[in-house]
Design an enzyme around this catalytic site. Structure first.
Site, PDB file in Angstrom:
ATOM      1  CE1 TYR A 195      -4.124  -1.546   7.730  1.00  0.00           C
ATOM      2  CE2 TYR A 195      -2.467  -3.118   8.859  1.00  0.00           C
ATOM      3  CZ  TYR A 195      -3.114  -2.705   7.592  1.00  0.00           C
ATOM      4  OH  TYR A 195      -2.662  -2.874   6.525  1.00  0.00           O
ATOM      5  CE  LYS A 241      -4.186  -2.248   2.091  1.00  0.00           C
ATOM      6  NZ  LYS A 241      -3.950  -3.874   2.233  1.00  0.00           N
TER       7      LYS A 241
HETATM    8  O1  DON Z   1      -6.584  -7.508   1.793  1.00  0.00           O
HETATM    9  C1  DON Z   1      -5.934  -8.140   2.798  1.00  0.00           C
HETATM   10  O2  DON Z   1      -6.752  -8.616   3.497  1.00  0.00           O
HETATM   11  C2  DON Z   1      -4.488  -8.565   2.679  1.00  0.00           C
HETATM   12  N1  DON Z   1      -4.214  -8.940   1.162  1.00  0.00           N
HETATM   13  C3  DON Z   1      -3.661  -7.590   3.200  1.00  0.00           C
HETATM   14  C4  DON Z   1      -4.104  -7.268   4.687  1.00  0.00           C
HETATM   15  C5  DON Z   1      -2.697  -6.931   5.313  1.00  0.00           C
HETATM   16  O3  DON Z   1      -1.637  -7.081   5.117  1.00  0.00           O
HETATM   17  C6  DON Z   1      -2.989  -6.262   6.735  1.00  0.00           C
HETATM   18  N2  DON Z   1      -1.837  -6.014   7.269  1.00  0.00           N
HETATM   19  N3  DON Z   1      -1.565  -6.229   8.408  1.00  0.00           N
END
Ligand code: DON
Length: 309
Positions: free
Chosen positions: A243, A67
């Site tokens: 987060y 991201k």
């Molecule tokens: O969209 C998702 O849930 C995963 N591809 C990425 C989420 C993620 O890495 C959250 N990080 N801590």
């Protein structure tokens, strides 16, 4: 200057007995297959010196760390206009939460929660095919890391596409608010491929170096973004990169950072170094448990905190 190799070796040795700490993400089946005891660390200084320990050269799924690169590309293309589509405030909720989206009319809080990255991806697709957008993203990260071997793990992308019901819900929800321009399947397809990029700690640390060096990659000499933009991306990483654990990460580590559910964390010590850690077990907020500890120790031993030493 302290002996960074000795520091990183010590941290690895002290934390090694705790390898396997936390819970490996299993909502993406392909991620659940990773050995929980993997543990790697890499520091690349703005002088271009690399220091590594453990599994620093093993590629893993960077997941949400992507991201940061997606946001950097979008800022380059659309500039400040992207803030009409996504906010800049910490969410105080889980990375895949849907509750806030309804209350806030489908505009995600920031570009680092899933909904926010989906909105940024939608922008990147304007006038382009999914294949073009994915290709541009991979080329961009390769150029940042100065490493042409970086590739997407297509099994991870397929695994997430097959089980990404929550992300599909987020994207459809935003679409219902008129907040996505492109077809939901295109946006999600690109988003899943970004998340499935496979990189090692060494490659990740190299790719984050521009953020530690006022927007210029000291190893390639390329100016990636302006100093002001680098500072702003760092500010977002500090406030939103973990987060609902962002406050705690700022308190414990004190560096801009971005985590991924693959267990990686990219952290930036402005003016000093770019750091990547990897350990697949996650804490309750979905951030690498051992990786967070390693960064806390590193920040303590180097005095590298943006809040003072
Ligand atoms: O969209 C998702 O849930 C995963 N591809 C990425 C989420 C993620 O890495 C959250 N990080 N801590």
């Amino acid at each position: 200057m302290f002996d960074l190799q000795a520091i990183i070796d010590d941290i690895y040795r002290e934390l090694e007995p705790q390898r396997g700490l936390g819970k490996v993400a299993d909502y993406i089946p392909q991620l659940a297959r990773v050995d929980a005891r993997r543990f790697g660390l890499a520091i690349v200084t703005v002088e271009g010196q690399a220091y590594v320990a453990g599994d620093a050269d093993t590629a893993f799924s960077i997941q949400s760390i992507s991201k940061v690169f997606n946001l950097t590309l979008a800022l380059g293309k659309f500039g400040e206009a992207i803030w009409r589509r996504v906010g800049r405030e910490p969410s105080g909720s889980a990375f895949n939460s849907i509750v806030q989206l309804e209350q806030e009319g489908g505009k995600p809080r920031n570009p680092f929660i899933n909904a926010g990255a989906i909105a940024v991806t939608d922008l990147m697709l304007a006038g382009h095919t999914p294949r073009e957008v994915i290709g541009e993203f991979v080329r961009f990260v390769r150029s940042l890391a100065d490493d042409e071997t970086i590739v997407i793990d297509h099994e991870v992308a397929a695994s997430e596409a097959a089980t990404g019901f929550r992300n599909a819900a987020l994207a459809n929800f935003m679409k219902s608010f008129g907040k996505l321009d492109q077809p939901v399947e295109h946006v999600l397809g690109v988003y899943f491929h970004h998340c499935a990029l496979a990189m090692s700690c060494r490659q990740l640390a190299k790719s984050g170096l521009f953020l530690a060096n006022n927007g210029r990659n000291p190893m390639t000499g390329h100016s990636v973004v302006s100093p002001q933009r680098a500072r702003r991306i760092n500010a977002l990483m500090l406030t939103c990169g973990h987060y609902d654990g962002s406050g705690d990460f700022a308190y414990q580590v004190g560096l801009p950072g971005k985590s991924g559910v693959g267990g990686g964390i990219l952290a930036v010590a402005p003016g000093k170094a770019s750091i990547a850690v990897w350990s697949p077990g996650l804490n309750d907020n979905g951030n690498s448990a051992l990786g967070s500890k390693a960064l806390e120790m590193l920040a303590q031993r180097t005095g590298w905190s943006v809040f003072g030493s």
